[in-house]
Write an enzyme that holds these catalytic residues in place. Structure first.
Site, PDB file in Angstrom:
ATOM      1  N   ASP A   1       0.847  -1.194   0.000  1.00  0.00           N
ATOM      2  CA  ASP A   1       0.000   0.000   0.000  1.00  0.00           C
ATOM      3  C   ASP A   1       0.884   1.246   0.000  1.00  0.00           C
ATOM      4  O   ASP A   1       0.471   2.317   0.430  1.00  0.00           O
ATOM      5  CB  ASP A   1      -0.912  -0.013   1.236  1.00  0.00           C
TER       6      ASP A   1
ATOM      7  N   LYS B   1      -0.711  -0.880  -4.724  1.00  0.00           N
ATOM      8  CA  LYS B   1      -1.343   0.383  -5.095  1.00  0.00           C
ATOM      9  C   LYS B   1      -0.642   0.972  -6.311  1.00  0.00           C
ATOM     10  O   LYS B   1       0.589   0.991  -6.400  1.00  0.00           O
ATOM     11  CB  LYS B   1      -1.263   1.370  -3.926  1.00  0.00           C
TER      12      LYS B   1
END
Length: 220
Positions: free
Chosen positions: A131, A171
């Site tokens: 992330d 991400k």
């Protein structure tokens, strides 16, 4: 017109209009309220939950790496769903302890980080999560490129530590990853998909790439 129950925040003397808008958005965000009620450290936990509901990459994972751990919502989800799993996380920022999670406070981009993560993992990973996002500078193209560089570094790490059949979730920005990156993922994984979970804010440019079925050492 604001919806019923919408909370407004007055601009304090030392608070900028931008921070006031951010605080108002937080107070009125259903995912923020839900995270507090469910004991998650951030609304980001629901991004992982929603991605897993769609793709099922958490099932059976015994060793998991969480890159860009802070504040810890993703690792919390993993531990709640996989209570016997080994979870190793890393972040440049300090992170409060999470039961069952080995936390490294270190920049993932340093030379020492991959070896430390691998040693803590104790075996091949079933799942690598990232992330990570670069600090934004306000220039969309630059911000996307910097975050893309982190995703590529995370993927290179995943190629080294994943077991055959493992998965990689990262991400990316601007509607997806670039062509060369996706081509490499497709060469190394059985399936590669892009997704924007409902928990991602509508105005956010973040997307996630989900690669499953790691092939191991793919031929050149």
């Amino acid at each position: 017109m604001k919806p019923p129950g919408h909370q407004r925040v007055k601009t304090a003397r030392r608070r900028t209009a931008q921070s006031t808008r951010w605080l108002e958005r937080q107070l009125n965000d259903p995912y923020v309220r839900r995270a507090k009620a469910d004991g998650y450290r951030s609304r980001a936990a629901y991004k992982l939950i929603e991605l897993d509901e769609r793709f099922g990459f958490l099932k059976g994972a015994q060793r998991v790496v969480d890159l860009g751990l802070a504040p810890g919502g993703w690792s919390q989800v993993v531990r709640r769903q996989l209570s016997k799993s080994i979870v190793v996380g890393i972040d440049l920022l300090p992170v409060d302890p999470i039961d069952g999670v080995h936390i490294l406070q270190l920049d993932f981009m340093t030379d020492a980080a991959p070896a430390l993560l691998t040693d803590a993992l104790g075996g091949p990973a079933d799942l690598v999560l990232s992330d990570m996002a670069a600090n934004t500078v306000g220039h969309p193209q630059t911000d996307a490129l910097r975050t893309m560089a982190l995703a590529e570094a995370a993927a290179d790490f995943a190629y080294d530590v994943l077991r055959p059949g493992g998965a990689f979730v990262a991400k990316v920005f601007a509607g997806g990853a670039d062509t060369a990156f996706v081509a490499e993922l497709k060469r190394r994984f059985t399936t590669v998909k892009h997704a924007k979970p409902p928990a991602s804010r509508k105005g956010s440019v973040e997307w996630f790439v989900v690669a499953q079925g790691f092939k191991g050492d793919a031929p050149r």
